[in-house]
Design a protein around this motif. Structure first.
Motif, PDB file in Angstrom:
ATOM      1  N   ASP A   1       0.868  -1.267   0.192  1.00 51.47           N
ATOM      2  CA  ASP A   1       0.201   0.078  -0.068  1.00 51.47           C
ATOM      3  C   ASP A   1       0.906   1.330   0.125  1.00 51.47           C
ATOM      4  O   ASP A   1       1.791   1.346   0.775  1.00 51.47           O
ATOM      5  N   ARG A   2       0.529   2.243  -0.903  1.00 49.47           N
ATOM      6  CA  ARG A   2       1.494   3.416  -0.886  1.00 49.47           C
ATOM      7  C   ARG A   2       1.377   4.180   0.293  1.00 49.47           C
ATOM      8  O   ARG A   2       2.449   5.058   0.608  1.00 49.47           O
ATOM      9  N   GLY A   3       0.377   4.139   1.331  1.00 50.43           N
ATOM     10  CA  GLY A   3       0.513   4.549   2.512  1.00 50.43           C
ATOM     11  C   GLY A   3       1.713   4.133   3.341  1.00 50.43           C
ATOM     12  O   GLY A   3       2.090   5.160   4.274  1.00 50.43           O
ATOM     13  N   ARG A   4       2.148   3.172   2.991  1.00 48.85           N
ATOM     14  CA  ARG A   4       3.573   2.657   3.691  1.00 48.85           C
ATOM     15  C   ARG A   4       4.548   3.503   3.325  1.00 48.85           C
ATOM     16  O   ARG A   4       5.517   3.667   4.047  1.00 48.85           O
ATOM     17  N   VAL A   5       4.652   3.963   2.238  1.00 52.07           N
ATOM     18  CA  VAL A   5       5.690   4.969   1.730  1.00 52.07           C
ATOM     19  C   VAL A   5       5.892   6.075   2.698  1.00 52.07           C
ATOM     20  O   VAL A   5       7.119   6.340   3.191  1.00 52.07           O
ATOM     21  N   ASP A   6       5.084   6.619   3.125  1.00 56.20           N
ATOM     22  CA  ASP A   6       4.865   7.825   3.874  1.00 56.20           C
ATOM     23  C   ASP A   6       5.251   7.415   5.264  1.00 56.20           C
ATOM     24  O   ASP A   6       6.100   8.277   5.983  1.00 56.20           O
ATOM     25  N   GLU A   7       5.045   6.104   5.814  1.00 56.01           N
ATOM     26  CA  GLU A   7       5.338   5.707   7.141  1.00 56.01           C
ATOM     27  C   GLU A   7       6.694   5.529   7.151  1.00 56.01           C
ATOM     28  O   GLU A   7       7.585   5.980   7.850  1.00 56.01           O
ATOM     29  N   VAL A   8       7.436   4.703   6.078  1.00 58.87           N
ATOM     30  CA  VAL A   8       8.987   4.522   6.388  1.00 58.87           C
ATOM     31  C   VAL A   8       9.624   5.729   6.002  1.00 58.87           C
ATOM     32  O   VAL A   8      10.638   5.943   6.519  1.00 58.87           O
ATOM     33  N   ILE A   9       9.177   6.789   5.389  1.00 52.02           N
ATOM     34  CA  ILE A   9      10.110   7.933   4.991  1.00 52.02           C
ATOM     35  C   ILE A   9       9.987   8.576   6.253  1.00 52.02           C
ATOM     36  O   ILE A   9      10.786   9.329   6.747  1.00 52.02           O
ATOM     37  N   GLU A  10       9.024   8.527   7.120  1.00 49.82           N
ATOM     38  CA  GLU A  10       9.226   9.345   8.689  1.00 49.82           C
ATOM     39  C   GLU A  10       9.874   8.551   9.402  1.00 49.82           C
ATOM     40  O   GLU A  10      10.666   9.146  10.364  1.00 49.82           O
TER      41      GLU A  10
END
Length: 242
Positions: A104-113
């Motif tokens: 899920d693309r939402g995981r991208v924001d999570e790992v960036i943080e």
């Protein structure tokens, strides 16, 4: 769990990895220690199916990496922080990895943080410092929230704050019960990070020992490391049989 059995690799007539056998258990940070050129990166590449062994095998939770149907969800790895398309932003580099692996693309924001790149997510990766590239590589390894994590020299290019961050990150994953395997040529860093050590020299296993035991047996960790790695040179020259 990672199981390495009689792993052997030649490049032409040069023996790069010499019959390695060891296990990496979950719940620990296991340090993979050896001088530059010891065979650490070659071993990691064989674990991930990037190089084919001439003998032996590697099992990652019971199967070869190339047999995993969803590899990023099972094994996260950072081998080369520079292996990024320089024209892509950090966000889009991670997004294409996520989309091609059903994440899920939402995981991208999570790992960036998680890796502290929020302010740089829209910057092109080609302009990143080595430390920022390392953080992006860690983000990619974490995308699938895997149970096994492999890192090759993850502190390269990091400032003291970044080194402390990666050290705590690795320990945190181990405390969650994940399998964490991290290579380094720095005994001092491994002493602060690892619970267990796998030490190799000239591609040959020199020690498979808990860090507490290793510390208790030696007055100077740096001297102990030098003594171990010098044994591999003697062995190759015919001076030591073991």
């Amino acid at each position: 769990m990672i199981e390495v059995r009689n792993l052997t690799k030649y490049y032409g007539q040069q023996l790069a990895v010499d019959g390695l056998t060891f296990d990496i258990r979950p719940g620990l940070v296991t340090g993979f220690l050896g001088p530059n050129g010891a065979g650490k990166s070659t071993t990691l590449r064989m674990m991930l199916g990037l190089d084919r062994p001439d003998a032996g095998s590697v099992s990652l939770d019971g199967r070869r990496y190339e047999d995993c149907p969803d590899p990023l969800r099972r094994i996260g790895a950072l081998l080369d922080a520079g292996a990024v398309h320089g024209g892509r932003t950090a966000y889009h580099h991670l997004l294409w990895l996520a989309q091609t692996n059903g994440i899920d693309r939402g995981r991208v924001d999570e790992v960036i943080e998680v890796v502290g790149l929020g302010a740089a997510a829209s910057r092109r990766a080609g302009g990143f410092s080595l430390g920022m590239s390392q953080r992006l590589g860690v983000a990619a390894a974490l995308l699938g929230d895997p149970e096994i994590l492999l890192f090759d020299e993850p502190v390269n290019g990091l400032d003291p704050e970044g080194i402390l961050w990666i050290r705590n990150l690795l320990k945190g994953f181990a405390e969650e019960g994940r399998t964490v395997f991290v290579s380094s040529h720095l005994m001092s860093e491994m002493a602060l990070t690892a619970d267990h050590l796998i030490v190799i020299g000239r591609g040959r296993l020199l020690a498979d020992v808990g860090m507490a035991e290793f510390v208790a047996e030696h007055d100077s960790l740096e001297d102990a490391f030098l003594q171990l790695t010098s044994r591999s040179v003697e062995y190759r020259s015919g001076g030591v049989e073991s």
